[in-house]
Each structure stands twice: as C-alpha cells, then as structure tokens.
Design a protein around this motif. Structure first.
Motif, short mmCIF file in Angstrom:
data_model
loop_
_atom_site.label_atom_id
_atom_site.label_comp_id
_atom_site.label_asym_id
_atom_site.label_seq_id
_atom_site.Cartn_x
_atom_site.Cartn_y
_atom_site.Cartn_z
N HIS A 260 51.57 -18.87 54.34
CA HIS A 260 52.70 -18.42 53.38
C HIS A 260 53.83 -19.32 53.62
CE1 HIS A 260 55.77 -15.91 51.44
NE2 HIS A 260 54.67 -15.30 50.78
N PRO A 261 54.58 -19.65 52.79
CA PRO A 261 55.53 -20.39 52.64
C PRO A 261 56.68 -19.73 53.69
CG PRO A 261 54.92 -20.50 50.49
CD PRO A 261 54.20 -19.53 51.20
N CYS A 290 58.47 -12.53 43.79
CA CYS A 290 58.46 -12.92 45.25
C CYS A 290 59.72 -12.71 45.95
CB CYS A 290 57.56 -14.32 45.19
SG CYS A 290 57.68 -14.70 47.24
N PHE A 292 60.65 -14.08 48.60
CA PHE A 292 61.01 -15.32 49.19
C PHE A 292 61.60 -16.42 48.31
CE2 PHE A 292 59.84 -18.84 51.95
CZ PHE A 292 60.89 -18.75 52.72
N ARG A 293 61.30 -16.05 47.21
CA ARG A 293 61.55 -17.24 46.12
C ARG A 293 62.83 -18.07 46.14
NH1 ARG A 293 62.20 -13.05 42.06
NH2 ARG A 293 63.90 -13.43 40.99
N CYS A 296 62.20 -20.36 48.74
CA CYS A 296 60.91 -20.96 48.95
C CYS A 296 60.88 -22.53 48.52
CB CYS A 296 59.68 -20.06 48.52
SG CYS A 296 58.30 -21.00 48.39
N HIS A 298 58.31 -24.01 47.86
CA HIS A 298 57.15 -24.25 47.02
C HIS A 298 57.14 -23.46 45.62
CE1 HIS A 298 54.90 -26.49 50.06
NE2 HIS A 298 55.35 -25.53 51.08
N ALA A 299 58.52 -23.04 45.52
CA ALA A 299 58.58 -21.94 44.25
C ALA A 299 58.28 -22.62 43.05
CB ALA A 299 59.99 -21.08 44.24
N VAL A 300 57.58 -21.81 42.23
CA VAL A 300 57.19 -22.07 40.90
C VAL A 300 57.56 -20.88 39.85
CG1 VAL A 300 55.23 -23.87 41.39
CG2 VAL A 300 54.90 -21.33 41.02
N CYS A 303 56.47 -17.34 40.20
CA CYS A 303 56.96 -16.53 41.39
C CYS A 303 58.02 -15.55 41.00
CB CYS A 303 57.71 -17.51 42.32
SG CYS A 303 56.39 -18.97 43.17
N PRO A 309 53.91 -10.88 44.72
CA PRO A 309 52.33 -11.32 44.47
C PRO A 309 51.47 -10.35 45.38
CG PRO A 309 53.74 -13.33 44.72
CD PRO A 309 54.63 -12.08 45.19
N CYS A 324 51.10 -14.89 48.09
CA CYS A 324 51.98 -16.11 47.44
C CYS A 324 51.17 -16.50 46.31
CB CYS A 324 51.89 -17.04 48.39
SG CYS A 324 52.48 -18.79 47.74
N VAL A 325 51.70 -16.76 45.19
CA VAL A 325 50.88 -17.12 43.85
C VAL A 325 50.06 -18.45 44.10
CG1 VAL A 325 52.63 -16.09 42.38
CG2 VAL A 325 52.99 -18.47 42.93
N HIS A 326 50.28 -19.38 45.01
CA HIS A 326 49.48 -20.45 45.29
C HIS A 326 48.21 -20.18 45.59
CE1 HIS A 326 52.37 -23.40 44.32
NE2 HIS A 326 53.51 -22.88 45.01
S1 SF4 Z 1 54.99 -16.78 45.53
FE1 SF4 Z 1 56.23 -18.57 45.15
S2 SF4 Z 1 58.12 -18.18 45.91
FE2 SF4 Z 1 56.68 -16.68 46.75
S3 SF4 Z 1 56.12 -17.94 48.71
FE3 SF4 Z 1 54.54 -18.33 47.08
S4 SF4 Z 1 55.31 -20.19 46.39
FE4 SF4 Z 1 57.06 -19.38 47.28
#
Ligand code: SF4
Ligand code: SF4
Lengths: 351, 394, 438
Positions: A260-261, A290, A292-293, A296, A298-300, A303, A309, A324-326
């Motif tokens: 997780h980021p 999320c 953490f966005r 984060c 890696h946020a997209v 998120c 998520p 995390c969505v990734h």
């Molecule tokens: S869901 Fe998005 S904001 Fe949250 S940790 Fe994953 S990449 Fe980052």
C-alpha cells in the motif's frame, strides 16, 4: 469491504478474536471525529498481531474499544461488533464484557507509571488482582505474586514486592504491569505501545518478555508506531491510517515488499527519505474515497470515488491485502509494488 | 511597515548593530516614580506649611501609596497591552453573572473612592434617628421628629413612614444609611487596595523567589512562611490593640502581613512545576534573567491558581475587617459595614435606652450586610472569571 | 579528573575532525555533579555524577550526536554546555573562548550564537503567549526593540519552516506536535545561530512527521552552515542526521567517532549492547543483544574501574586460561548475585535450601575449570548460595575474580579519531578487542 475478507482469513483455525466493521466516534463540542472508521480483523490463538500506525491513526482507540475501555463519552462506539471465541462482546451485557476483559483479555498500556496506582505497593496491587480472579488465601496470593514478579524478571521479587511504583524504573513498572496482566492467565494480551516509554536496552528485554508470554500460547495484539518493534514481535501486521486498516499481511512478506502506498511512505520514513512532497502539517483526512489520497504519490482519479477501496489481494498471496485501487481487478499494480520493493531494499541496506 | 529598509529576514540581521536593549524606563515605572515624587512634594509642602494640612493620617498615605502601586503596575500595563486587556474584559463580561459582578465592583470602587470626598463625614442628627427606608415604616416613638407621614397602628402604636430625605433610612445617630454604606465601602476599598498593592505582590514575590531560586533561599523563605502560618493574626492584632491606638492600619498590617503564607506556598509549588518547562529553559539559555523569566513566563502561567487565591484573600480580608469591626474593635469614627451591622443587631447597646427588637430596625443591619455579601461574592466571581479569561486554552 | 583525561583529549578529537581550524565548540573533561543534601542545613551527603568527564569537539556546520539511555547524563551535558547548569569541572570553549569566562557583550553573543531546542514540544512554548511572540522572544532578548521588524522576520521564518505567517497569532495548544517542533526550530533559528543544541528533537514524534522534522532540521543546518549537537536516545535519528557521534554511559563518554564507524562496527561493549538492542527491520533476524546483567547502577554510586564492568559481556578475565563462555557465565553469576537477581530454581528468598548442583545449573556454570583458584571460588560461592548466604558468596567471588576492568579506569583509546574508553583497546593491557558480531 468487510464481507470479503472473513471467508478468506485462515479458516482452518477458529479465530480467538474477530472484529468486524468497528466504528468509533469522538464527539467534541465542535465536531465529531471518526477515530475508528470501519476496522475489521481477526486474531488466532497463539498469534501475535501488530497494529501499526502513526499517532492519530486510531490504533489505540481500536484496541481500547475491543473491551469498551474507551471512555464513553467523549468516545462512542457507533457500529461493528467484536467477537471473542464466537461470543459478541458488545451484545453481551456489560457485566460479561467486564468479566471477559478482566479474565480473558488483559491490557498493558504505554505509560506503566500511570497504569499502576501510586499509593499502593506493587504487591498490594498484584495481590488484589489475584484475589479478584481466584479464591486463594492471602499468603498463597502473596507467594503467587512473588512468583509472577520473578516470572517477568524483577530482581529480588521478595524484597521488591513491598515497594511502591515510584521506586521502580519505567521498564520495571512495565514488567509489573505485565505481571498484573498475566495474573488471570488471559487468552489475549492487548499491549498498547508497551515499549515506547522505555530505553532500547529495556525495550529489548520487554520484547523478549512478550515473546515468552506468547510462547506460552497467549495471543498478543501489539499496538505500535515502531516498525522495528513490529518486526521483532509480530506474525502478522495490520497497517492503520486515518481510522481504517489499509494493508495487512504476514510480517515477512509485508516487510519485504510493502504494497500500500501509505505503508511504503511509512517505510520510507525509516530510510530517512521523506515522501518528497512538501508536506508540512498533516492535512485533514478526507471523509470519503481513499483516506490517503491527499498524500498519495500514486493517486489516480478512481481514488476519490465512493468509500475507502476494498481489500484486494496483493499478488497471488491470499493472506496479503491492500486497500488501494491499484490492486483492484483489471488494474496493474506493477508500478506501485515495484516502488515498495525499492523502498524495502533501501531500508535493508540501512540496517 | 515601519521597519523601512531594515532587512526582514533573520539571516540578514546585523547583530553587532543591535545594542542590548536596556529599557529601564517602562511606562509603569515612570508613572510610579512620578507618583512618588508627587507625594514627596505634597509632604514637603505640608511640612513647610505652604499648603494647609488636610489631616492625612498614616492610613491615608498608605492607601494613596497602594493606589499608586495598583495604578502603575496594574492599570498602566493593562493599558499598554490593551489588546489582551480588552480580550480579558470581553471574556469577563460575556457571562452574565461575572459581568454583573464586574459592574458591581466597578461601581463600588468609584463610589467608595469618590463618595466620602463628595459627601464628607455624616452629621449627627439624633432627632432623625431610626427613620425607616422609603416605602417602609418604623415605630414612631423613637423619633424626636418624624419626617414622613405618621400612620396609626393598632392601639396606641404609631408608625413613621420613611421619606425620600433618607431613602435607605437612618441609624441611631440619625446617620443616613446610604451615607454609611458609602463610608463602609471606602473602608472596604482601603482594605482591598492595601491587599492588592502590598500583600498579594509580597506573597507572589516570595513564592516565585523560593520556587525559582530553590536551595537555601527556598528553605529560608519557606521556614519563615511556616512560622508565620503558625502565628494567628488575630492574636497579633489584639496585642497591638492593647498597646497602640486601635486603627484600621493596625488591622491591615497585622492581618495583611500575616496572612499571605498560604498564597506564597501555592505560588512556590506552581513555580516549581514551571521551572523546568522548555520555555523557561529557552529563555534562560537566551540570557534572560530570573526576574525576566519570573515576570514573563512564570507568573503569567500560574494565574490559574494565583488569581483565584488572591481574590479569595481579598474577600477574606474584607470579611475579617468587617468581623473585627462587628466585634467592636474598630475606630469609632470609621463607619465600617461590620460595625454598622453590629449596631443594627444590638439595639439595646446602640439604641440609647430604647426598647426595640433588631428586626424592627432591620435596615440598619440588612443594607451593610447585603453590601458586604455582594462585595465578597463579586470578588469570588471575578477571581474565577479572570482565571478563565486569562487562559487562552478556554 | 585531569589525570584521567589528560589535556589534549578534546584536541585529539579536534584532530580527528575534518577541519583543521579551531572547532566551534570544544568540550574538555566536562563534569557536572549534583550534590545530594540532607533536607536540613543542606549538608552534602553524596554526589550524583551526572556528567563525569566528557570531551568532544564540534566543527562549524557539523552535526554531532550524543546518544545514551535515560540517566546517562546527555541532557545534563547539553545544559552544562549552555550554562543552564553550573559545571563542576572541565572546560567548554566556544569559538576558542572559555564560556564561563565570557562577560558582557561576548556572553551576549554566545547566548545568541548557541541556541537550544527542547525535547517536549508540549512545554516548549509559553501557553499564554501567541507562538509568534515566543518565536520572536530571542530577537527581543537580543536587543531588537522594533516590534514590527520582529513580526516581519518571524512571519518570513514561519513560512520557511513550512508553516504559515498567520500562524504567529495562534496559541501553542492549537498546533500538533510536529508543528510545534517546527516552531521550536524556527525559534532557535531566528537569531541566526552557529550552534543548535537539539535535545531529543523528535522523541515525541513518530513515523513520517519525525522524518519530516528531521529533514527540515537537516536542510536548515546545511543551508546556514549551523553546527548541531543532537542529543538523542534514538539511534535511527543519529544515523540519519549526525556526522559524528558520542556514546554516553553513566556520565562518561565511552565511544566517539564517525557515525558510520560507531554504528556499523561499534567497538565499545556498551555501544554494542545499545546497537544490538535495537530490533532489526528484517523480521527474520530477531536476535537481540543482552548485557551481562540488567540493572543500571545509580549515577550517585557508579561501579569502580570501568563503569560498565558489572554489565559487560566482554569483561577481561583475570587469567587468559579461561574459555570466553566459561568466564562469561562466572562473571554473570558474580554480578547477578551482586544485583540480587537469582533465577527461579534457587529462589533463596522463600527460605528453601537447594543443593549446589542446582545452583550451578541455574547459572549455567561450567565445571572443572582449568584454573584452580577460580574453580575453588566458584565452588565455594555455589555452596554459599545453596545455603542461602548470598553475602558470603558475593565476597568470595569478589575476592578471587578480580579483573582489571574493575580495578582501573580505562583511558581513551590509542586511536584519536575513534575514541573507545575500554581496556581492550588499550595496548598496555593484555586483552584483545573482540570483533563486532564475531
Ligand atoms: S487508492 Fe489511490 S490514493 Fe489510495 S493508496 Fe491507492 S493509489 Fe493512493
Ligand atoms: S574496560 Fe572491561 S568492562 Fe569496561 S567495557 Fe572494556 S572490557 Fe568491558
């Protein structure tokens, strides 16, 4: 997010403790803070689980809510359930909760000096606890108290039993607190930052003591902010951020490759590299999407949709989960995972 | 920005240019010194008989000095830090009860300070004694002259109605009650000024000194305080009463100077807790003197205990003065609330042979008692109010 | 003290430092003792040797770490350097000048150029003042009377430490721990110091906030070329932040050198315990180093000779003929009796007697030692313990197990760059250093 994991947990063993969707709010005059916002996890017999997170992540509140130890108000348990050996602790009357709390689940706190009552000797406090739990004559209780003190490594226990808490060092107080926790031979010890207030050499001994406790078959739930303590104690790790658990998994894999980021950011702070962003004060954790966005890397766009998520499996490992969505279906977590591996490597070389 | 072209970044400051500030002349000190000079000049002029002697006695001088202290070290700094003062005042007035108490004390202070000057000493008017307050009646047989209408009661009883000439009635010497209240207020104000100007600062200074210095200084001061706490002020007062003239000054000196031990102890223990705080360490490492540390960091942070305790002491000494006067150990010319209450409660003694019950002349005791109660209650309320208003965390 | 720390100890340290000019701060044999006095008359009945002969030097722009556990005297050392405690011995030089001889303008300059960051962010600020006033306090104390100018400087500085200019009007309780620590740094920085003494700058913080505050301090120090004396119990902080490090134990500096060298291959047995007690970040390596015995002696009554000797795993044996493991077991036996830690099976305190064999087993004592004198002593002591006479056992062992570590104080090691205060690094004593993790 809560229903998918229960079936996936190690179903082979009946869990000792199952927490499902725990939600705790703090009500202040001005606002309501969602201190714990949907926390679910399980803990098996003999297992050591570490709940790791920074201050304000809600980890301590989670622990104290398990046995309704949090002061209500200002705290309020607004949802979820906690099952101990299959019995719902919240549904049961408070008397039963208290009995379970005393007998089966024991707490150890961060600041041992404040957990012990300064006006009674440690012996009086230990003996009192022993007498609450079992029906023994005074002299036997005293012998047992001395035995417990020796078990937790207090030198000259027979002399020191009549000392007051202020005559003990911090580490020794923590040992006494652990002795008190062990009087009823609990199934689960919940230790909240048990080594934070003590020096490293003392911490090392306390870690060894806690390992001895779990070797005896007792389960341990350790709350800590220190990855090192987690590495030294845990079988499994729960990473908490903004009131929710964002990643969980077996310790070795998680340390090898944080997924997780947020976990990655935490590991990065150990390598001495700050996340790089010009983050000054912690911004408010967003209430949806999320948590953490805002921080984060890696946020997209996805998120900020909906809720936190759900837990997605990391790799093929059924035990590893990240919120995390990734890691969601159809997404390629490669880049994020790779970042984790690099961080863990940098970390390893630093050690 | 007034700084003009001075560099505004810390690394550009030229430190050799900045002299260590030695601001010895603060407005507070200036006012204090000017006041002292004024007193000195007045004394000299009086001594040289250039101006007539107004019969200032010791007490008046002490009070004037006390007022000067309160003015220069209380009022002037408050004006200097007007933002803080305004915030505190706003906080204080925002709660109805505390606001009322503040207003009451304000009016009280003005009346007590100016009233006696405007009204002068009350005249004896035996012929008007025991007049009832306006809207009430009293037995007529006590009066040589009833100013109001006379009401016929049962049998031979006749009642005299109160008039607007004495809206609060009169006592056995025909002193108007309103006037007596003002006189009593001025006595009370003297007690307050003396305590606030001398006793509380003394207690605070001793406590802070003992706490900050520690060691032998602490031992010495606290041993003295222990001894002092064992000497009952009332005994000291009675001994003084035997040998010297009875006066308010004696009362103030004995009670005032023997009763601050408790506050000193409190201040010391609070100081000890602050002494090792980070900001104190920092100020010391920057070269701030202990006096600076005490003034800037210690005292402002012990107001949570100091302010209520100080106001408690004020209230206590007001009560003590009234109590001693009630018992009769006071100067006959001082119309203390306590002595007035006593006169109203003991008509056999005060009523010059007249037969009456205390409740028949209730106004003589009730009004001063009410004034006393209100004053003490206000002091307590203000004490708590100031404590809260001074704490930014609330 | 002068014999133990011959003049030149700090000079030696200076030689080891990168710059050949005179160092910014030079601490030579610093000693701060606190008298223990009776309540009445304040008669001195003992001394707490909080700092007892500490020497190091810090160059301009250098970060020097002072590590140690609570009670090691590191905070007292810092306070003594800044004159917050009166040192009872030794010398502190700032820019070549003795600090306790400074007066007037020079003292004023020292007080400006050396700033303190205190440990606990919760009591670092006067709760009654808006933080802007607190941050400006050093300016005001150092003669800047112009309030507008102070305000402007503080506003600019707050933005540079990652806060907002308007934060100046808020009160301390409105800030988080990390923000308060940033404010603390701003307050230290505002008078443009050359040295910042940071007492546990991050011990109240965790995780990323800690890393952030530390990197802020690091950036600022590099930008303005400020030397930092960083007091910490946290090896991670020192590793990340300091160029060189000194390790304190019971008031003494036991090891000093480049951070890399000291932390990666610690030489002094105490440093090894300290480093080895930190759990590894590798969950598969769960070993933790133990000292010989647990109890930390009181600084009012430190052990004779080497202060670490009752806890030292590498204690020098009285004769070379002993196996290392055997000697360790014997030494542990001796010092455990001294501190009163008796393992479960013996439990002398409950009055039961045991046979000598149990005692040997409980302490893992070797049998048939090659050295007769020692064998006899161990034998006699086990019997005494079995009889419940701990006192006799202690005496018997002390008599015949005398070691050089107990008799004489170790000097600074031969190497100047890397000081190790341990007999094993003294060429005049017949004992080899044991390799780290060897
Ligand atoms: S869901 Fe998005 S904001 Fe949250 S940790 Fe994953 S990449 Fe980052
Ligand atoms: S001198 Fe001896 S006791 Fe001290 S550290 Fe070195 S080997 Fe250990």
């Amino acid at each position: 997010m809560t229903d998918d994991h229960i079936s996936d947990e190690r179903t082979s063993t009946e869990p000792l403790l199952a927490v499902d969707g725990l939600r705790v709010h703090v009500r202040t005059e001005r606002e309501t803070i969602r201190a714990v916002d949907g926390v679910s996890f399980e803990l098996c017999r003999g297992e050591t689980v570490c709940l790791i997170g920074e201050s304000g992540s809600g980890k301590s509140v989670t622990c104290e809510s398990l046995t309704r130890l949090v002061p209500e108000p200002p705290f309020e348990i607004v949802g979820g359930c906690v099952e101990f050996e299959g019995r719902d602790l919240f549904a049961a009357d408070t008397g039963r909760c208290r009995r379970v709390r005393g007998d089966r689940i024991a707490h150890v706190f961060q600041n041992p000096q404040s957990a012990l009552d300064p006006v009674y000797t440690v012996g009086e406090q230990l003996i009192e606890t022993i007498e609450i739990h079992e029906d023994v004559p005074k002299t036997n209780a005293r012998d047992r108290a001395i035995g417990l003190l020796r078990q937790v490594g207090i030198p000259r226990p027979a002399d020191r039993i009549d000392d007051y808490p202020h005559e003990f060092s911090g580490g020794m107080c923590q040992r006494v607190a652990i002795a008190i926790a062990l009087t009823a031979e609990p199934d689960l010890v919940v230790a909240d930052e048990p080594t934070t207030a003590v020096d490293v050499t003392v911490q090392a001994r306390l870690i060894e003591l806690l390992r001895e406790v779990t070797d005896g078959g007792t389960s341990l739930l350790v709350v800590t902010h220190d990855l090192r303590v987690a590495a030294a104690l845990a079988d499994r790790l729960l990473v908490m951020y903004g009131g929710t658990i964002v990643e969980r998994g077996p310790i070795e894999e998680l340390f090898e490759r944080p997924a997780h980021p947020y976990t990655q950011a935490l590991f990065e702070s150990y390598a001495g590299r700050s996340a790089g962003s010009d983050r000054t004060a912690r911004g408010d954790v967003p209430a949806d999407g999320c948590r953490f966005r805002s921080e984060c890397p890696h946020a997209v766009e996805a998120c900020s949709d909906g809720e936190q998520p759900p837990f997605y499996a990391v790799g093929d490992d059924s035990d590893r989960r990240a919120s995390c969505v990734h890691y969601g279906p159809g997404n390629d977590p490669g880049a994020v995972l790779e970042a984790g591996a690099t961080i863990a490597e940098a970390e390893g070389s630093d050690d | 920005m007034s700084a003009g072209d001075d560099p505004q970044r810390f690394e550009d400051v030229d430190w050799t240019e900045l002299e260590r500030s030695r601001r010895t002349v603060t407005p507070a000190r200036a006012v204090f010194v000017a006041g002292l000079a004024l007193f000195g000049a007045l004394l000299a002029l009086q001594a040289a008989a250039v101006v007539p002697n107004w019969g200032f006695d010791h007490l008046d001088w002490i009070t004037a000095l006390g007022a000067l202290v309160v003015l220069s070290f209380g009022v002037v700094p408050a004006l200097e830090h007007h933002a803080l003062a305004r915030r505190v005042l706003r906080e204080l007035l925002s709660r109805p009860l505390r606001g009322a108490a503040a207003v009451f004390l304000g009016v009280f202070a003005i009346v007590a300070a100016l009233g006696p000057v405007v009204l002068g000493s009350p005249d004896l008017a035996f012929e008007h004694r025991f007049h009832a307050p306006y809207g009430f009646t009293g037995a007529d047989r006590w009066h040589a002259e009833c100013l109001g209408d006379i009401v016929e009661g049962e049998g031979i009883t006749r009642y005299c109605e109160g008039t607007l000439q004495y809206p609060l009635g009169t006592n056995e010497r025909g002193h108007p009650m309103g006037h007596l209240l003002v006189e009593g207020a001025s006595v009370t104000l003297t007690v307050l000024v003396f305590t606030a100007a001398f006793v509380v600062p003394l207690a605070t200074a001793v406590g802070v000194l003992a706490g900050v210095r520690g060691g032998a200084v602490d031992d010495l001061l606290m041993s003295y305080v222990d001894v002092q706490l064992c000497v009952p002020a009332i005994v000291a007062f009675f001994i003084g009463y035997m040998y010297w003239n009875v006066s308010l000054a004696l009362l103030l000196v004995t009670f005032g100077l023997l009763s601050w031990g408790g506050i000193a102890r409190l201040v010391r223990s609070e100081t000890l807790q602050r002494r090792d705080d980070g900001y104190v360490l920092i100020a010391r490492s920057l070269g701030g003197s202990w006096t600076y540390v005490a003034k800037r960091h210690v005292v402002p942070n012990i107001t949570n205990t100091l302010v209520p305790a100080a106001f408690h002491l004020l209230a206590l000494l007001v009560l003590v003065e009234a109590g001693v006067a009630f018992l009769g150990f006071h100067h006959v010319e001082l119309y203390s609330w306590g002595s007035t209450v006593q006169e109203g409660l003991d008509p056999e003694f005060a009523g010059i042979g007249l037969e009456m019950q205390p409740h028949e002349i209730w106004w003589v005791s009730t009004f001063p008692a009410l004034a006393l109660t209100l004053t003490i209650a206000s002091l307590k309320l203000i004490g708590d109010g100031l404590r809260d208003a001074l704490d930014p965390r609330l | 003290m002068t014999e133990r720390f011959p003049k030149g100890d700090a000079e030696a340290d200076r030689a080891g430092a990168s710059d050949t000019n005179s160092p910014l701060l030079e601490v030579d044999g610093l000693e701060t003792h606190f008298p223990i006095t009776t309540r009445w008359l304040r008669r001195e009945v003992g001394r707490i040797r909080a700092v007892d002969g500490v020497s190091f030097a810090i160059d301009r722009g250098e970060a020097f770490g002072l590590v140690g556990e609570s009670g090691s005297g590191k905070t007292t050392a810092a306070h003594s350097i800044l004159g917050l405690e009166e040192p009872t011995g030794g010398a502190v030089r700032f820019d070549g000048q003795l600090v306790d001889e400074l007066t007037g303008w020079e003292l004023q300059q020292f007080r400006r150029r050396a700033q303190l960051v205190v440990q606990n962010p919760d009591d670092a600020f006067n709760p009654r003042l808006p933080v802007g006033k607190s941050v400006a306090e050093p300016l005001a104390l150092h003669g800047m009377d112009d309030e507008e100018r102070r305000r402007a400087i503080v506003a600019d500085l707050l933005e540079r430490v990652g806060l907002e200019a308007t934060d100046a009007n808020r009160f301390p309780h409105e800030f988080s721990g990390g923000e308060k620590q940033r404010l603390s740094i701003a307050r230290a920085l505002v008078v443009n110091p050359d040295l910042i003494v940071a007492d546990e700058p991050t011990s109240a913080l965790d995780g990323r906030v800690k890393a952030d505050v530390l990197s802020l301090l690091d950036e600022l120090r590099r930008e303005f070329d400020i030397a930092v004396l960083c007091i910490s119990h946290d090896i991670d902080v020192v590793r990340r932040f300091c160029d060189r490090v000194g390790v304190m134990y019971l008031g003494e500096l036991v090891e000093r050198g480049e951070t890399e060298a000291v932390l990666e291959s610690p030489a002094h047995p105490y440093t090894r315990v300290l480093i080895g007690s930190i759990p590894s970040l590798d969950p598969s390596d769960r070993s933790l180093v133990r000292p010989l015995t647990e109890t930390v002696p009181a600084p009012s009554d430190p052990p004779s000779g080497c202060r670490f000797h009752p806890r030292c795993q590498e204690l020098i044996p009285p004769t070379a003929s002993l196996e290392r493991e055997d000697w360790r077991a014997i030494a542990r036996f001796r010092f455990a009796l001294q501190e009163g830690t008796v393992p479960e099976p013996i439990a002398v305190d409950s009055g039961t007697r045991v046979d000598p064999e149990t005692v040997r087993d409980a302490f893992d004592l070797p049998t048939d030692l090659p050295n007769e004198g020692i064998e006899d002593a161990v034998e006699a002591a086990t019997r005494a313990v079995a009889d419940g006479d701990l006192e006799r056992a202690r005496e018997r062992l002390a008599e015949s197990l005398s070691t050089v570590c107990e008799r004489t104080q170790p000097e600074a090691g031969d190497e100047c760059e890397h000081l190790v205060r341990c007999h094993r690094y003294d060429s005049t004593i017949e004992a080899e250093p044991i390799p780290w993790r060897g």
